[in-house]
Enzyme design. Sequence first.
Site, PDB file in Angstrom:
ATOM      1  N   GLU A  23      -2.781  -8.637  -7.231  1.00  0.00           N
ATOM      2  CA  GLU A  23      -3.367  -6.999  -7.206  1.00  0.00           C
ATOM      3  C   GLU A  23      -4.483  -6.988  -8.162  1.00  0.00           C
ATOM      4  OE1 GLU A  23      -2.519  -4.945  -5.105  1.00  0.00           O
ATOM      5  OE2 GLU A  23      -0.140  -5.067  -4.403  1.00  0.00           O
TER       6      GLU A  23
ATOM      7  N   HIS B 284      -5.285  -8.374  -2.783  1.00  0.00           N
ATOM      8  CA  HIS B 284      -4.789  -7.107  -2.669  1.00  0.00           C
ATOM      9  C   HIS B 284      -5.594  -6.214  -3.691  1.00  0.00           C
ATOM     10  CE1 HIS B 284      -1.895  -6.702   0.940  1.00  0.00           C
ATOM     11  NE2 HIS B 284      -1.961  -8.104   0.423  1.00  0.00           N
TER      12      HIS B 284
ATOM     13  N   GLU C  59      -9.203  -0.274   0.661  1.00  0.00           N
ATOM     14  CA  GLU C  59      -8.477  -1.527   0.118  1.00  0.00           C
ATOM     15  C   GLU C  59      -9.001  -2.677   0.981  1.00  0.00           C
ATOM     16  OE1 GLU C  59      -4.435  -3.798  -1.140  1.00  0.00           O
ATOM     17  OE2 GLU C  59      -4.449  -1.625  -0.235  1.00  0.00           O
TER      18      GLU C  59
ATOM     19  N   HIS D 112      -4.457  -6.542   4.652  1.00  0.00           N
ATOM     20  CA  HIS D 112      -4.721  -5.367   5.515  1.00  0.00           C
ATOM     21  C   HIS D 112      -5.506  -5.890   6.521  1.00  0.00           C
ATOM     22  CE1 HIS D 112      -1.836  -3.125   2.999  1.00  0.00           C
ATOM     23  NE2 HIS D 112      -2.494  -3.530   1.999  1.00  0.00           N
TER      24      HIS D 112
END
Length: 259
Positions: free
Chosen positions: A142, A77, A24, A10
Site C-alpha cells: 500500500e 496498491h 487508484e 484493480h
Amino acid sequence: MYNVIIDAGHGGEDFGATYNGRMEKTDNLNLALAVGQILQENGVNVEYTRTTDVYDTPYEKAVMANNSGADFFVSIHRNALPTPNTGTGVETLVYDNSGIKAEMAQNINNNLSKLGFINRGVIPRPNLVVLKRTKMPAVLVEAGFIDNEADNAKFDAMFWDIAQAIADGILETLDMQSAALNDNSSDASSLYRIQVGAYRNQNLAQTLAQDLQNQGFDAYVQYNNGIYRVQAGAFDNLDEAVAYERKLMQYGYDTLLTK
C-alpha cells in the site's frame, strides 16, 4: 534468475479507491510498471498481471501467478479510509507475518520510510485472495493513501524514488533468499529451518512442498547427496523458528528443526 510477477491492483471498471478524480487503478499501474522496469534492469525476470487498463478478478490474478511459475508475487496498491486525509503512510500486507514474505514486506516498508513515509508496518491479511491463493510468497504494498493530499504530493514528486525503494526491498530479499538456499553459504548455515520431509523421489518432495505452499507456508525443496529435503522458513532467530515449527505441527506435519 528469479521470476517475480507484479500485479497492478484493480483495473478496468474497478477503479479502486478514488479521490478528487484520481483513480487508484491508474497509480497502481504506473507504479507497477516502474518497479518492474527497475527489477528487469537488475537481472530479475518480470511478468505482469496487467500492463493496460483491464480488469481481472483477484482469483484470476492468483491463477495467472501460479501458472507463471513465479518465485514471488508483488501486488501494488494505494490505501484509503472512509474520511479523507485521516490516514497516511505505507504498509505491506501478507498472508501471515512469517518467513521470506514477511522479510520482503519489512524490507519494502523500511525503504519507503526512508523517503519520509510513516511506516504503518507489516499487516497479516489472510482473507485476501491474492495472498491466500498464490502458491509463492506474496506481498501487497500500500504505497501511501490516495485520499491524503500530502501522500499524493509525495507520490507525484518522488515517483521514481518510490519505485526504486520498492524494487530495492524486493532485491534485498532475493539476495537473502539466495544466501538461504545456498548450501555453501556461511550465512545460510546459520539459519534455522524446519524440515518437513526427506525423499529420494523428487516428485514426492515437490508435491509436499506444493501442499505446504497451498496452506500459506514458505516451503521449498533442497537437494543434497541424493536426498530431496522439504523445508519451510529460514530464520536467524530461534524463537521465530520454533513458533513457525509449532504452526506446522498444528497442521499435522512431522517436523525437524535444523540449522
